[in-house]
Design a protein around this motif. Structure first.
Motif, PDB file in Angstrom:
ATOM      1  N   SER A  70      -5.580   1.401  -5.766  1.00  0.00           N
ATOM      2  CA  SER A  70      -6.087   0.084  -5.499  1.00  0.00           C
ATOM      3  C   SER A  70      -6.553  -0.304  -4.162  1.00  0.00           C
ATOM      4  N   ARG A  71      -7.373  -1.001  -4.238  1.00  0.00           N
ATOM      5  CA  ARG A  71      -7.632  -1.709  -2.616  1.00  0.00           C
ATOM      6  C   ARG A  71      -6.538  -2.425  -2.209  1.00  0.00           C
ATOM      7  N   ILE A  72      -6.453  -2.457  -0.979  1.00  0.00           N
ATOM      8  CA  ILE A  72      -5.263  -3.332  -0.222  1.00  0.00           C
ATOM      9  C   ILE A  72      -6.095  -4.692   0.129  1.00  0.00           C
ATOM     10  N   LYS A  73      -5.395  -5.656   0.023  1.00  0.00           N
ATOM     11  CA  LYS A  73      -5.699  -6.891   0.485  1.00  0.00           C
ATOM     12  C   LYS A  73      -4.451  -7.641   0.990  1.00  0.00           C
ATOM     13  N   TYR A  74      -4.540  -8.162   2.124  1.00  0.00           N
ATOM     14  CA  TYR A  74      -3.156  -8.918   2.706  1.00  0.00           C
ATOM     15  C   TYR A  74      -2.101  -8.084   2.419  1.00  0.00           C
ATOM     16  N   TYR A 120      -6.374   2.236  -0.788  1.00  0.00           N
ATOM     17  CA  TYR A 120      -7.576   2.385  -0.066  1.00  0.00           C
ATOM     18  C   TYR A 120      -8.281   0.999   0.545  1.00  0.00           C
ATOM     19  N   GLY A 121      -8.958   1.361   1.528  1.00  0.00           N
ATOM     20  CA  GLY A 121      -9.642   0.447   2.344  1.00  0.00           C
ATOM     21  C   GLY A 121      -9.356   0.375   3.747  1.00  0.00           C
ATOM     22  N   ASP A 122      -9.952  -0.744   4.434  1.00  0.00           N
ATOM     23  CA  ASP A 122      -9.819  -0.488   5.911  1.00  0.00           C
ATOM     24  C   ASP A 122      -8.730  -1.299   6.327  1.00  0.00           C
ATOM     25  N   THR A 123      -7.573  -0.442   6.251  1.00  0.00           N
ATOM     26  CA  THR A 123      -6.190  -1.191   6.733  1.00  0.00           C
ATOM     27  C   THR A 123      -5.738  -0.930   8.247  1.00  0.00           C
ATOM     28  N   GLY A 124      -5.139  -1.817   8.953  1.00  0.00           N
ATOM     29  CA  GLY A 124      -4.344  -1.520  10.288  1.00  0.00           C
ATOM     30  C   GLY A 124      -2.914  -1.295   9.753  1.00  0.00           C
ATOM     31  N   GLU A 125      -2.210  -1.006  10.929  1.00  0.00           N
ATOM     32  CA  GLU A 125      -0.769  -0.443  10.704  1.00  0.00           C
ATOM     33  C   GLU A 125      -0.038  -1.714  10.080  1.00  0.00           C
ATOM     34  N   GLU A 126      -0.423  -2.894  10.662  1.00  0.00           N
ATOM     35  CA  GLU A 126       0.571  -4.134  10.085  1.00  0.00           C
ATOM     36  C   GLU A 126       0.433  -4.342   8.685  1.00  0.00           C
ATOM     37  N   GLU A 127      -0.763  -4.302   8.095  1.00  0.00           N
ATOM     38  CA  GLU A 127      -0.950  -4.220   6.887  1.00  0.00           C
ATOM     39  C   GLU A 127      -0.383  -3.151   5.999  1.00  0.00           C
ATOM     40  N   ARG A 128      -0.484  -1.741   6.526  1.00  0.00           N
ATOM     41  CA  ARG A 128       0.202  -0.930   5.905  1.00  0.00           C
ATOM     42  C   ARG A 128       1.689  -1.195   5.648  1.00  0.00           C
ATOM     43  N   GLU A 129       2.167  -1.729   6.846  1.00  0.00           N
ATOM     44  CA  GLU A 129       3.534  -1.859   6.842  1.00  0.00           C
ATOM     45  C   GLU A 129       3.981  -2.845   5.791  1.00  0.00           C
ATOM     46  N   VAL A 130       3.280  -3.835   5.647  1.00  0.00           N
ATOM     47  CA  VAL A 130       3.655  -5.028   4.452  1.00  0.00           C
ATOM     48  C   VAL A 130       3.527  -4.304   3.258  1.00  0.00           C
ATOM     49  N   PHE A 131       2.533  -3.251   3.029  1.00  0.00           N
ATOM     50  CA  PHE A 131       2.271  -2.827   1.856  1.00  0.00           C
ATOM     51  C   PHE A 131       3.525  -2.009   1.264  1.00  0.00           C
ATOM     52  N   ARG A 132       3.961  -1.035   2.466  1.00  0.00           N
ATOM     53  CA  ARG A 132       5.064  -0.256   2.312  1.00  0.00           C
ATOM     54  C   ARG A 132       6.386  -1.025   1.677  1.00  0.00           C
ATOM     55  N   PHE A 151      -2.589   6.248   2.166  1.00  0.00           N
ATOM     56  CA  PHE A 151      -3.519   5.351   2.773  1.00  0.00           C
ATOM     57  C   PHE A 151      -4.754   6.130   2.895  1.00  0.00           C
ATOM     58  N   VAL A 152      -5.797   5.620   2.418  1.00  0.00           N
ATOM     59  CA  VAL A 152      -7.241   6.497   2.425  1.00  0.00           C
ATOM     60  C   VAL A 152      -8.403   5.430   2.977  1.00  0.00           C
ATOM     61  N   ASN A 153      -9.411   5.829   3.365  1.00  0.00           N
ATOM     62  CA  ASN A 153     -10.477   5.098   3.435  1.00  0.00           C
ATOM     63  C   ASN A 153     -11.272   5.133   1.915  1.00  0.00           C
ATOM     64  N   THR A 157     -10.977   8.095  -1.587  1.00  0.00           N
ATOM     65  CA  THR A 157     -10.040   7.766  -2.772  1.00  0.00           C
ATOM     66  C   THR A 157     -10.164   8.872  -3.806  1.00  0.00           C
ATOM     67  N   GLU A 158     -11.296   9.400  -4.408  1.00  0.00           N
ATOM     68  CA  GLU A 158     -11.231  10.311  -5.415  1.00  0.00           C
ATOM     69  C   GLU A 158     -10.828  11.581  -4.867  1.00  0.00           C
ATOM     70  N   SER A 159     -10.936  12.156  -3.826  1.00  0.00           N
ATOM     71  CA  SER A 159     -10.159  13.316  -3.385  1.00  0.00           C
ATOM     72  C   SER A 159      -8.621  13.000  -3.430  1.00  0.00           C
ATOM     73  N   ALA A 160      -8.253  11.808  -2.987  1.00  0.00           N
ATOM     74  CA  ALA A 160      -6.814  11.840  -2.709  1.00  0.00           C
ATOM     75  C   ALA A 160      -6.214  11.462  -4.123  1.00  0.00           C
ATOM     76  N   VAL A 161      -6.809  11.141  -5.212  1.00  0.00           N
ATOM     77  CA  VAL A 161      -6.554  11.195  -6.660  1.00  0.00           C
ATOM     78  C   VAL A 161      -6.502  12.539  -6.954  1.00  0.00           C
ATOM     79  N   ARG A 162      -7.465  13.532  -6.710  1.00  0.00           N
ATOM     80  CA  ARG A 162      -7.402  14.720  -7.464  1.00  0.00           C
ATOM     81  C   ARG A 162      -6.215  15.561  -6.546  1.00  0.00           C
ATOM     82  N   GLU A 163      -6.115  15.231  -5.456  1.00  0.00           N
ATOM     83  CA  GLU A 163      -4.861  15.851  -4.653  1.00  0.00           C
ATOM     84  C   GLU A 163      -3.368  15.569  -5.204  1.00  0.00           C
ATOM     85  N   ALA A 164      -3.281  14.425  -6.025  1.00  0.00           N
ATOM     86  CA  ALA A 164      -2.115  13.848  -6.302  1.00  0.00           C
ATOM     87  C   ALA A 164      -2.230  14.423  -7.936  1.00  0.00           C
TER      88      ALA A 164
END
Lengths: 170, 202
Positions: A70-74, A120-132, A151-153, A157-164
């Motif tokens: 999923s894309r991350i928003k707020y 995925y998406g352009d997320t900063g550390e504060e946003e990542r922390e809320v998501f965690r 967390f990926v750009n 995304t696709e390569s992260a899914v392949r890894e998983a």
């Protein structure tokens, strides 16, 4: 069963084998939950809105391993994934239980899951922390026995899914 | 003087508990208030109405541990259609769980929206047992905190307020079970049916 639920089309056909189901939510028609509690008190285990969400929540319930993309928003899932997760409440009951000292809904026949969230998406550390913190909450309400957030750009995304998926095969 | 626009982001806005919480807020607020439901098609229109208000109060339920899709969609529209002068944003968020702290993440999401888009954040009221508290003798617990929130917004204070039913959790669970059984009974659904482990197969 293993489930890949994505809010964006992924070119991963070579990764899909028996026992792995891939769903591109962006192709489906899924309306917002209207908060009617019908799936708890009128037709238990079944949503009264008969759109594409009814194809998805039984698979969420049955899967013991999931990859949510999923894309991350707020600090949360963006609209496509969030709308689906809200429509998955038929897999819970109205009734409340204590889990780790907190009140949570009783689950129906829902497999405990190993979850990987590709955020995925352009997320900063504060946003990542809320998501965690959000995913930590989800773990209790969505039957995650373990979870990992990647967390990926967007272009990774696709390569992260392949890894998983590779991890599933180990 | 503050002027407060109240936006109800519950998916069942006209018939929601959030509407009842907003009504209590309006009754206890000394400032000028205007109330609107967020619907599927009025996001841009509501963004236009925000101009001129000093404060914006969102009232909404917790959905899947975060803000409901209705609010998410509205915030995305507001990001693209901001008012000239940005009001201070406050929230009333309620969940059916006992613990008001289960609303923390939803509040953090609204705060994050505010930080990313230059809206000042004001106060938050987090209500636990929010599905039923207004129909119980503990209604006054919610009313008191809503009144406090109205005071905080009037005075421009930043506070986090929390409330729930003053019960041991096991008693809360028993009361909540009775509440839901009654809900099912009105629909002609038995406890056994409500407790089914089956999920439809597709």
């Amino acid at each position: 069963m293993k489930l890949i639920l994505s809010d964006t089309p992924l070119n991963i056909s070579s990764e899909i084998s028996n026992g792995i189901k891939y769903i591109d939510l962006s192709e489906l028609k899924i309306a917002n939950c209207v908060g009617c509690f019908g799936c708890w008190t009128k037709t238990p285990g079944k949503c009264v809105i008969r759109d594409d969400a009814v194809k998805v929540y039984p698979l969420i319930a049955a899967s013991d391993a999931v990859i949510y993309v999923s894309r991350i928003k707020y600090g949360g899932y963006d609209t496509v994934m969030k709308t689906m997760l809200e429509r998955a409440i038929p897999i819970q009951m109205a009734f409340i239980r204590l889990l780790d000292g907190e009140t949570h809904h009783v689950q129906r026949a829902v497999a405990l899951k190993k979850a990987v969230i590709i955020a995925y998406g352009d997320t900063g550390e504060e946003e990542r922390e809320v998501f965690r913190r959000l995913v930590e909450r989800n773990a209790k309400n969505m039957s995650f026995k373990s979870w990992r957030i990647v967390f990926v750009n967007e272009n990774e995304t696709e390569s992260a899914v392949r890894e998983a998926v590779k991890e599933w095969r180990k | 003087m503050a002027e407060i626009i109240i936006l109800n982001a519950s998916p069942r806005a006209p018939k929601s508990n959030s509407k009842l919480y907003a009504d209590i807020f309006i009754k206890n607020c000394k400032e000028k208030t205007e109330y609107y439901n967020i619907s599927k098609n009025n996001h841009t229109e509501l963004c236009g109405k925000i101009n001129g208000f000093t404060d914006l109060l969102f009232v909404f339920p917790l959905y899947a541990d975060g803000i409901p899709s209705t609010l998410l969609g509205f915030l995305k529209t507001l990001e693209k259609n901001p008012p000239e002068k940005k009001p201070t944003v406050s929230v009333i968020v309620n969940c059916g769980f006992f613990e008001p702290a289960q609303n923390d993440t939803a509040v953090d999401m609204v705060k994050l929206f505010c930080a990313q888009n230059g809206f000042p954040f004001g106060s938050a009221l987090q209500i636990g047992s929010g599905e039923a508290i207004l129909d119980t003798p503990f209604r006054s617990f919610a009313e008191r905190k809503i009144k406090m929130l109205a005071g905080c917004i009037s005075d421009g204070k930043q506070r986090v307020l929390k409330t729930t039913m003053p019960l041991p959790k096991r008693i809360f669970i028993r009361a909540s079970t009775s509440y839901w059984l009654e809900y099912g009974r009105k629909n002609g659904v038995t406890e056994e049916e409500m407790r089914t482990m089956s999920i439809e197969k597709f």
